[in-house]
Design a protein around this motif. Structure first.
Motif: not given
Length: 147
Positions: A2-4, A59-60, A72-75, A82-83
């Motif tokens: 989870l990046l941000a 993904y955002i 919410v930003v994830g990869k 999931a986000l």
């Protein structure tokens, strides 16, 4: 990872941001990108209606909750599904802390408790808790024996 997790007001000012594994020199790019993305797409969106974007293989998922925009930003394993679960837990926790859909003022009044909720939901880029009841117990700041 989870990046941000970023909260912003309707004017595009950042209220809360949490970055994980994002170099400091890239954070400005992400802030401006997310704010522009929200400015272009969040007008007229209903509360908690989820929007999805993909940028640079991440993904955002983002939404509006009252006067506050949430990104919410994830990869990798944190794809849009999931986000969407994570953003649902975050919006539920914010509503629980505020007692209703937050205005910007109410959000800032409850800033400390919202940050505690974020810490219980996401820890070092990984999803930690999704149970609303457990999160609300953990942020009460009471000794565990009184739970």
């Amino acid at each position: 990872m989870l990046l941000a997790v970023v909260f912003a007001n309707s004017q595009g000012n950042i209220l809360v941001e949490r970055f994980n594994g994002v170099p400091a020199e890239e954070r400005l790019h992400w802030r401006s990108f997310l704010i522009k993305l929200g400015a272009d797409n969040l007008k007229g969106v209903k509360n908690e209606e989820l929007l999805v974007a993909c940028h640079k293989s991440v993904y955002i998922v983002y939404t509006v909750l009252g006067d506050v925009s949430i990104y919410v930003v994830g990869k990798d394993e944190y794809d849009e599904l999931a986000l969407s679960e994570i953003i649902f837990v975050i919006t539920s926790s914010v509503k629980d802390v505020c007692g209703k859909t937050p205005t910007e003022r109410l959000f800032l009044d409850k800033y400390g408790k919202i940050c505690l909720c974020l810490d219980e939901i996401v820890w070092k880029g990984l999803l930690e808790n999704t149970d609303r009841e457990r999160i609300s117990r953990l942020v009460r700041l009471k000794p565990p024996t009184e739970v």
